[in-house]
Design an enzyme around this catalytic site. Structure first.
Site, PDB file in Angstrom:
ATOM      1  N   LYS A  19       0.882  -1.218  -0.204  1.00  0.00           N
ATOM      2  CA  LYS A  19       0.065   0.054   0.216  1.00  0.00           C
ATOM      3  C   LYS A  19       0.967   1.206  -0.113  1.00  0.00           C
ATOM      4  O   LYS A  19       0.670   2.226  -0.608  1.00  0.00           O
ATOM      5  CB  LYS A  19      -1.096  -0.084   1.200  1.00  0.00           C
ATOM      6  CG  LYS A  19      -1.788  -1.333   1.453  1.00  0.00           C
ATOM      7  CD  LYS A  19      -2.644  -1.249   2.569  1.00  0.00           C
ATOM      8  CE  LYS A  19      -2.033  -1.475   3.952  1.00  0.00           C
ATOM      9  NZ  LYS A  19      -1.347  -2.662   4.105  1.00  0.00           N
ATOM     10  N   ARG A  94      -9.705   0.347   9.093  1.00  0.00           N
ATOM     11  CA  ARG A  94      -9.319  -0.913   9.275  1.00  0.00           C
ATOM     12  C   ARG A  94     -10.372  -1.827  10.154  1.00  0.00           C
ATOM     13  O   ARG A  94     -10.029  -2.922  10.497  1.00  0.00           O
ATOM     14  CB  ARG A  94      -8.014  -1.006  10.465  1.00  0.00           C
ATOM     15  CG  ARG A  94      -6.663  -0.988   9.735  1.00  0.00           C
ATOM     16  CD  ARG A  94      -5.627  -0.946  10.615  1.00  0.00           C
ATOM     17  NE  ARG A  94      -4.511  -1.404  10.321  1.00  0.00           N
ATOM     18  CZ  ARG A  94      -3.432  -1.078   9.788  1.00  0.00           C
ATOM     19  NH1 ARG A  94      -3.582   0.111   9.200  1.00  0.00           N
ATOM     20  NH2 ARG A  94      -2.360  -1.623   9.359  1.00  0.00           N
ATOM     21  N   ARG A 133      12.034  -5.121   4.502  1.00  0.00           N
ATOM     22  CA  ARG A 133      11.672  -3.892   4.361  1.00  0.00           C
ATOM     23  C   ARG A 133      12.695  -2.929   5.299  1.00  0.00           C
ATOM     24  O   ARG A 133      13.018  -3.365   6.163  1.00  0.00           O
ATOM     25  CB  ARG A 133      10.166  -3.666   4.970  1.00  0.00           C
ATOM     26  CG  ARG A 133      10.004  -2.138   4.978  1.00  0.00           C
ATOM     27  CD  ARG A 133       8.595  -1.759   4.972  1.00  0.00           C
ATOM     28  NE  ARG A 133       7.839  -2.187   6.253  1.00  0.00           N
ATOM     29  CZ  ARG A 133       6.744  -2.110   6.306  1.00  0.00           C
ATOM     30  NH1 ARG A 133       5.768  -1.571   5.395  1.00  0.00           N
ATOM     31  NH2 ARG A 133       5.914  -2.662   7.432  1.00  0.00           N
ATOM     32  N   ARG A 166      11.548  -1.309  10.760  1.00  0.00           N
ATOM     33  CA  ARG A 166      10.677  -0.986  11.641  1.00  0.00           C
ATOM     34  C   ARG A 166      10.344  -2.063  12.839  1.00  0.00           C
ATOM     35  O   ARG A 166      10.564  -3.112  12.797  1.00  0.00           O
ATOM     36  CB  ARG A 166       9.045  -1.094  10.831  1.00  0.00           C
ATOM     37  CG  ARG A 166       8.859   0.400  10.318  1.00  0.00           C
ATOM     38  CD  ARG A 166       7.660   0.303   9.469  1.00  0.00           C
ATOM     39  NE  ARG A 166       6.326  -0.121  10.073  1.00  0.00           N
ATOM     40  CZ  ARG A 166       5.378  -0.186   9.506  1.00  0.00           C
ATOM     41  NH1 ARG A 166       5.116   0.600   8.458  1.00  0.00           N
ATOM     42  NH2 ARG A 166       4.110  -1.136   9.664  1.00  0.00           N
ATOM     43  N   ARG A 177       0.227  -9.061  13.244  1.00  0.00           N
ATOM     44  CA  ARG A 177      -0.598  -8.167  12.446  1.00  0.00           C
ATOM     45  C   ARG A 177      -1.256  -8.854  11.508  1.00  0.00           C
ATOM     46  O   ARG A 177      -2.451  -8.433  10.826  1.00  0.00           O
ATOM     47  CB  ARG A 177       0.462  -7.210  11.823  1.00  0.00           C
ATOM     48  CG  ARG A 177       1.052  -6.119  12.938  1.00  0.00           C
ATOM     49  CD  ARG A 177       2.420  -5.693  12.433  1.00  0.00           C
ATOM     50  NE  ARG A 177       2.416  -4.862  11.161  1.00  0.00           N
ATOM     51  CZ  ARG A 177       3.365  -4.824  10.202  1.00  0.00           C
ATOM     52  NH1 ARG A 177       4.621  -5.067  10.542  1.00  0.00           N
ATOM     53  NH2 ARG A 177       3.277  -4.255   8.936  1.00  0.00           N
TER      54      ARG A 177
HETATM   55  P1  AP5 Z   1       4.839  -1.482   1.838  1.00  0.00           P
HETATM   56  O1  AP5 Z   1       4.402  -0.645   0.609  1.00  0.00           O
HETATM   57  O2  AP5 Z   1       5.556  -1.072   3.049  1.00  0.00           O
HETATM   58  O3  AP5 Z   1       3.656  -2.439   2.419  1.00  0.00           O
HETATM   59  P2  AP5 Z   1       2.153  -1.977   3.058  1.00  0.00           P
HETATM   60  O4  AP5 Z   1       1.089  -2.751   2.323  1.00  0.00           O
HETATM   61  O5  AP5 Z   1       2.196  -0.536   3.175  1.00  0.00           O
HETATM   62  O6  AP5 Z   1       2.734  -2.822   4.344  1.00  0.00           O
HETATM   63  P3  AP5 Z   1       2.572  -1.987   5.992  1.00  0.00           P
HETATM   64  O7  AP5 Z   1       3.488  -3.049   6.957  1.00  0.00           O
HETATM   65  O8  AP5 Z   1       3.048  -0.737   5.938  1.00  0.00           O
HETATM   66  O9  AP5 Z   1       1.269  -2.015   6.295  1.00  0.00           O
HETATM   67  P4  AP5 Z   1       0.736  -2.156   7.685  1.00  0.00           P
HETATM   68  O10 AP5 Z   1      -0.896  -1.709   7.370  1.00  0.00           O
HETATM   69  O11 AP5 Z   1       0.692  -3.199   8.295  1.00  0.00           O
HETATM   70  O12 AP5 Z   1       1.476  -0.901   8.644  1.00  0.00           O
HETATM   71  P5  AP5 Z   1       0.875   0.536   8.842  1.00  0.00           P
HETATM   72  O13 AP5 Z   1       2.300   1.372   8.874  1.00  0.00           O
HETATM   73  O14 AP5 Z   1      -0.288   0.935   8.218  1.00  0.00           O
HETATM   74  O15 AP5 Z   1       5.736  -2.916   1.372  1.00  0.00           O
HETATM   75  C1  AP5 Z   1       6.432  -3.539   2.314  1.00  0.00           C
HETATM   76  C2  AP5 Z   1       7.779  -4.054   1.581  1.00  0.00           C
HETATM   77  O16 AP5 Z   1       7.521  -4.647   0.494  1.00  0.00           O
HETATM   78  C3  AP5 Z   1       8.659  -3.027   1.279  1.00  0.00           C
HETATM   79  O17 AP5 Z   1       9.835  -3.381   1.717  1.00  0.00           O
HETATM   80  C4  AP5 Z   1       8.644  -2.723  -0.329  1.00  0.00           C
HETATM   81  O18 AP5 Z   1       9.660  -2.178  -0.763  1.00  0.00           O
HETATM   82  C5  AP5 Z   1       8.163  -4.209  -0.644  1.00  0.00           C
HETATM   83  N1  AP5 Z   1       7.337  -4.184  -1.795  1.00  0.00           N
HETATM   84  C6  AP5 Z   1       6.007  -3.564  -2.040  1.00  0.00           C
HETATM   85  N2  AP5 Z   1       5.654  -3.938  -2.940  1.00  0.00           N
HETATM   86  C7  AP5 Z   1       6.309  -4.641  -3.724  1.00  0.00           C
HETATM   87  C8  AP5 Z   1       5.711  -5.360  -4.856  1.00  0.00           C
HETATM   88  N3  AP5 Z   1       4.951  -5.221  -5.679  1.00  0.00           N
HETATM   89  N4  AP5 Z   1       6.832  -6.341  -5.094  1.00  0.00           N
HETATM   90  C9  AP5 Z   1       8.300  -6.496  -4.607  1.00  0.00           C
HETATM   91  N5  AP5 Z   1       8.313  -5.825  -3.365  1.00  0.00           N
HETATM   92  C10 AP5 Z   1       7.445  -4.940  -2.841  1.00  0.00           C
HETATM   93  O19 AP5 Z   1       0.525   0.361  10.302  1.00  0.00           O
HETATM   94  C11 AP5 Z   1       1.222   0.070  11.519  1.00  0.00           C
HETATM   95  C12 AP5 Z   1       0.417  -0.248  12.794  1.00  0.00           C
HETATM   96  O20 AP5 Z   1      -0.034   1.086  13.025  1.00  0.00           O
HETATM   97  C13 AP5 Z   1      -0.515  -1.341  12.859  1.00  0.00           C
HETATM   98  O21 AP5 Z   1      -0.234  -2.454  13.105  1.00  0.00           O
HETATM   99  C14 AP5 Z   1      -1.469  -0.761  14.034  1.00  0.00           C
HETATM  100  O22 AP5 Z   1      -1.029  -0.940  15.262  1.00  0.00           O
HETATM  101  C15 AP5 Z   1      -1.445   0.717  13.786  1.00  0.00           C
HETATM  102  N6  AP5 Z   1      -2.345   1.562  12.925  1.00  0.00           N
HETATM  103  C16 AP5 Z   1      -2.330   1.892  11.710  1.00  0.00           C
HETATM  104  N7  AP5 Z   1      -3.569   2.630  11.159  1.00  0.00           N
HETATM  105  C17 AP5 Z   1      -4.601   2.204  12.092  1.00  0.00           C
HETATM  106  C18 AP5 Z   1      -5.857   2.184  12.143  1.00  0.00           C
HETATM  107  N8  AP5 Z   1      -6.424   2.783  11.052  1.00  0.00           N
HETATM  108  N9  AP5 Z   1      -6.427   1.634  13.394  1.00  0.00           N
HETATM  109  C19 AP5 Z   1      -5.868   1.191  14.236  1.00  0.00           C
HETATM  110  N10 AP5 Z   1      -4.539   1.071  14.341  1.00  0.00           N
HETATM  111  C20 AP5 Z   1      -3.541   1.406  13.178  1.00  0.00           C
END
Ligand code: AP5
Length: 230
Positions: A19, A94, A133, A166, A177
């Site tokens: 994402k 979420r 990552r 991270r 997660r």
């Molecule tokens: P990346 O693009 O970083 O993936 P992502 O889908 O953004 O994954 P996240 O881990 O950031 O999502 P998340 O939802 O768990 O974390 P968030 O920060 O929102 O890609 C991942 C890796 O793959 C990278 O190394 C990239 O280079 C590689 N890659 C990407 N696309 C690729 C492809 N097509 N091919 C090959 N490689 C690729 O949330 C973190 C925490 O915050 C949560 O656990 C929760 O505690 C809290 N939080 C956030 N939002 C909320 C909410 N709305 N409600 C409650 N808690 C929340």
């Protein structure tokens, strides 16, 4: 000149679906304003307040941060002037309650969620991506040790800063997660499918291929502003 797309988009998919990576590409190409609740929460943690310390505990455990904290932070961000023409939400909503809060907030200004891009990604692929990552602590750009390495060993191409891993990208927290995603977030696929705004994309594709598919979709739906196409 940047092409423009002015709608409200939700990026949906499990941790590691890509994402954040697609959001960065879409921001660069279409000027879509990227709002990541994960990034907003990490900023609050950095401030070191009492709330920030509570948020850090939830995040490091792989749990969802309580709705009232996240929603307040999101709505404050969406009230900034750059969000008026439309936003691309990464990590929000979420759960059903957050989806309803978002709908209420948007409808207060006559807007709605226009499109949901659902990156359907296998757990195996996502775990591999998360374990490799690395993130720039300055500009937040994502890298991957093998899929998308920086030009110079573990240094951000843009900022020249050393990349970090991270805290929630360790195997145990990644597993948690995923479980949280299955229990709480997956229902949203049905919620948005019922509203006929869900577009399912193959999240296992390479970042470039996925970006091309999204661009094709924008064109097919007539969303790209031709007047500004360079
Ligand atoms: P990346 O693009 O970083 O993936 P992502 O889908 O953004 O994954 P996240 O881990 O950031 O999502 P998340 O939802 O768990 O974390 P968030 O920060 O929102 O890609 C991942 C890796 O793959 C990278 O190394 C990239 O280079 C590689 N890659 C990407 N696309 C690729 C492809 N097509 N091919 C090959 N490689 C690729 O949330 C973190 C925490 O915050 C949560 O656990 C929760 O505690 C809290 N939080 C956030 N939002 C909320 C909410 N709305 N409600 C409650 N808690 C929340």
């Amino acid at each position: 000149m940047t092409k423009s797309v002015n709608i409200n988009i939700v990026l949906l998919g499990p941790p590691g679906a890509g994402k954040g990576t697609q959001a960065e590409l879409l921001n660069r190409e279409y000027g879509l304003v990227h709002i990541s609740t994960g990034d907003l929460l990490r900023e609050s943690v950095k401030e070191g307040s009492e709330t920030g310390r509570k948020i850090a505990e939830y995040m490091e455990n792989g749990d969802l941060v309580p709705d009232e904290i996240v929603t307040k932070s999101l709505i404050e961000r969406m009230q900034k002037p750059d969000a008026r023409e439309g936003v691309m939400l990464d990590g929000y909503p979420r759960n059903k309650a957050q989806a309803e809060s978002l709908e209420q907030a948007l409808s207060a200004s006559g807007k709605k969620v226009d499109l949901v891009l659902y990156f359907k990604t296998s757990e195996e692929v996502a775990v591999d991506r998360l374990s490799g990552r690395r993130v720039c602590p300055g500009c937040k750009k994502n890298y991957h040790v093998t899929n998308m390495p920086p030009k110079n060993d573990m240094i951000c191409d843009k900022c020249g800063v050393e990349l970090i891993q991270r805290k929630d990208d360790n195997p145990e927290t990644v597993k948690k997660r995923f479980n949280v995603y299955q229990d709480r977030t997956k229902d949203l696929v049905e919620h948005y499918s019922d509203k006929n705004i869900l577009c399912e994309m193959d999240g296992d594709l390479s970042a470039e291929e996925l970006f091309d598919r999204i661009s094709d979709l924008f064109k097919d739906k007539g969303l790209v502003d031709d007047a500004s196409t360079g």
